[in-house]
Design a protein around this motif. Structure first.
Motif: not given
Lengths: 501, 169
Positions: A303, A305-308, A437
């Motif tokens: 999860f 990894l997907q965060q901006k 990340y």
């Protein structure tokens, strides 16, 4: 009875009184000073308690409240583990409150800021009680105070986002508290005790005689699920990123570093002081904890990894690291518990540092998006360095706090015959994901291409007068200390668990 | 099944707990979630009180010195219930205060709509009231929902859910 026997009670009562005193004073500067002084007092008392416990013949003692003897009265209990945890917690609380104080006074309504510090004091009080209590129901009551205080300091930064985050937080945590209370009621109806030691005698007796196996299994499962929800283990983590991502800097640091860990300490106490290692192994709940921990380690990182948004990324990383702690508990050996406790401390120091550093970096860049923060580490160098240290520590590079905890988790895994290989594979994979990340983020922060890096010449180490600067230096120092002097700390933790059981 | 009959109060308490849990987890409306929470805690209080009661004995109030302990019920569960009530009241009060706040910011108490609104307005930290109305307006155009602003009012569709879930307990 010696002087230090009264310290646990003082550590619980003093912040409670301070919470009321803060309401009378009201001026922001003094209120903050009082709260920080309270944390210093608790840290000093914990250290004193720890040193006296090491030097004295009794390694741990129970403090009877109101002098009602054991099966009837309420008790506090202090040993090396408890005093060390309260020391670490109060230090992290102090540094988080001080490090984010600039953001706190910006984000929170000036007229209501004394309420914020009141809640911070109550949070300290409830954390200390959770750490020191020897009574299940007291643990439950202070868990609720902890939850309400934590929600209140999240929503203190008033915006639509934080209100929504707090509502989500409350909804799941209400379920968790009710499950805990149900488990408590069932355990009480089976054992007839709320104090941990008498309850353990009955539990062991029942487990040996083969009676009431079902209620014992159900209560332990309910305790575990309840605490897994409260400490945001993977399938129950949905409330965490919103709350941690939107709150003000010091609140994110406190939530991630301390509030989640307090519940885990309570779970450790329930496992080792109410059920005992043998019974937990027999009931099979530790396997569930082990596998939930493994899933959480991987899922949290995926999860993240997907965060901006940088704060949400760090929040999801917390989910992964709670997974490490639960994996350590899942080994169901004193070595595993000690490794989990070490990770609790290492993660508390590291995550609070990351959040404080991120707060400074966000102010420097003016945005929470990672894509907008390219080269920001040059603008505020100390925060950049702290982020670097924090990221390396969580990845598990030697010399930083994260390395010994992963090392000890792996060492605890060796003794687990069936789980060892699975644990090794997941540890390696999760470490890889952590790097996946944190390293690109670091690369972006230290890039010289962005517009922000034009400040390279003017970038400052300590020129800007902010309380975050000494705090970050302190946290980096603590992190390296935890990463270098781990052998004495670990032996103390082992000792603590020997006396806890 | 015989033991279930003997412990019918405990069984009822656990069924109530299940009803409360499903209400808390499955309803979208925050007030209904709160009602679910209250059902849950009351069911645990029922369980505790039933466990503490011993048939044929009285409340442990001692007048004129200590009497025979055979006359009294176990007072500890009652004490736990009292403490539990205090906790439940404070949680309920805090949650209701949050409901007022969330209604101020989003204009609805429906959790799904709140999440929808905050996702549409993702980058902003604060939602200004005027913009919010626009979003809700858009939303109602899109989804053809009649009563956007009446999250508190009874929605006839919601009535179906609890009956549907009772079977699962």
């Amino acid at each position: 009875m010696q002087l230090f026997n009264h310290f646990p009670l003082i550590m619980i009562m003093a912040p409670m009184i301070m919470a009321m005193a803060v309401l009378i004073v009201k001026k922001e500067y003094y209120v903050r000073l009082m709260t920080l002084a309270m944390q210093t007092l608790i840290a000093a008392l914990s250290l004193w308690l720890l040193i006296s416990l090491i030097n004295s013949e009794v390694e741990a003692f129970a403090y009877t409240m109101g002098y009602y003897p054991a099966p009837w009265g309420n008790e506090l209990r202090a040993g090396p583990l408890e005093s060390m945890m309260s020391f670490a917690f109060s230090i992290v609380m102090f540094l988080s409150l001080l490090g984010g104080s600039k953001d706190t006074s910006r984000d929170i309504n000036k007229d209501k800021i004394h309420y914020f510090y009141m809640m911070a004091n109550l949070l300290t009080c409830s954390l200390m009680s959770i750490v020191y209590t020897n009574d299940l129901f007291t643990g439950y009551v202070f868990m609720e105070i902890n939850m309400l205080a934590a929600c209140a300091i999240v929503v203190a930064k008033e915006s639509g986002e934080t209100v929504k985050a707090t509502v989500k937080y409350m909804c799941l945590n209400m379920v968790a508290s009710m499950l805990f209370l149900l488990a408590l009621a069932m355990l009480y109806s089976v054992t007839g005790h709320l104090l941990m030691e008498p309850a353990k005698d009955v539990v062991v007796m029942l487990a040996d005689s083969g009676q009431f196996q079902m209620p014992l299994t159900v209560t332990l499962a309910l305790f575990t699920i309840s605490i897994a929800i409260k400490s945001a283990l993977f399938p129950f983590h949905t409330w965490l990123p919103d709350a941690h991502g939107n709150a003000t800097t010091s609140v994110s640091a406190i939530l991630s570093g301390l509030v989640l860990k307090g519940y885990v300490i309570l779970l450790l106490k329930i496992i080792s002081r109410v059920y005992g290692v043998e019974v937990v192994g027999m009931l099979g709940i530790s396997n569930a904890m082990f596998f939930l921990g493994l899933t959480s380690m991987v899922a949290g990182s995926i999860f993240a990894l997907q965060q901006k948004d940088i704060k949400r990324m760090i929040a999801y990383s917390t989910v992964a690291h709670i997974g490490y702690i639960f994996m350590g508990i899942g080994f169901n050996t004193p070595a595993g518990f000690a490794a989990a406790s070490y990770h609790i401390m290492a993660h508390a120091f590291t995550k609070s540092m990351l959040f404080v550093a991120t707060g400074v970096l966000i102010n420097a860049a003016g945005t929470k998006e990672i894509s907008g923060m390219i080269g920001v580490a040059w603008k505020s160098r100390i925060a950049g360095a702290a982020f670097l240290v924090g990221a390396l520590s969580l990845i598990g590079i030697p010399l930083f706090a994260g390395f010994p905890s992963k090392f000890y988790l792996a060492e605890a895994a060796i003794h687990d015959e069936q789980g060892a290989w699975i644990a090794f594979i997941f540890l390696a994979f999760s470490t890889f994901l952590n790097a996946l990340y944190y390293v690109p983020t670091l690369y972006k922060f230290y890039s010289t291409k962005g517009t922000l890096s034009q400040a390279i010449e003017g970038g400052s180490w300590a020129r800007e007068k902010s309380p975050a600067t000494p705090v970050l230096f302190g946290l980096i120092g603590a992190n390296i200390a935890l990463g270098v002097f781990y052998i004495p700390i670990m032996s103390l933790l082992h000792e603590g668990f020997e006396w806890l059981g | 099944l015989g033991s279930l009959g003997a412990n019918y109060i405990e069984a009822t308490a656990l069924i109530l707990f299940g009803i409360g849990l499903t209400t808390l987890l499955l309803h979208k409306n925050l007030i209904k979630k709160l009602i679910g929470f209250n059902i849950m805690e009351t069911s645990i209080f029922l369980y505790l009180t039933a466990k503490g009661y011993i048939a044929g004995r009285g409340a442990p109030i001692i007048i004129d010195g200590a009497n025979n302990i055979e006359l009294y019920i176990n007072p500890i569960p009652s004490g736990l219930v009292l403490t539990g009530i205090v906790i439940a009241v404070s949680i309920t009060a805090f949650m209701l205060a949050l409901c007022i706040k969330i209604y101020e910011y989003y204009g609805t108490l429906d959790m799904d709509k709140i999440i929808l609104i905050s996702n549409k307005d993702g980058s902003k930290t604060t939602v200004s009231p005027r913009k919010l109305e626009d979003i809700i307006q858009q939303d109602s155009d899109d989804n053809d929902v009649d009563n956007i602003d009446t999250g508190i009012a009874e929605n006839p569709d919601d009535e179906k859910d609890p009956d549907g879930q009772k079977g699962d307990d």
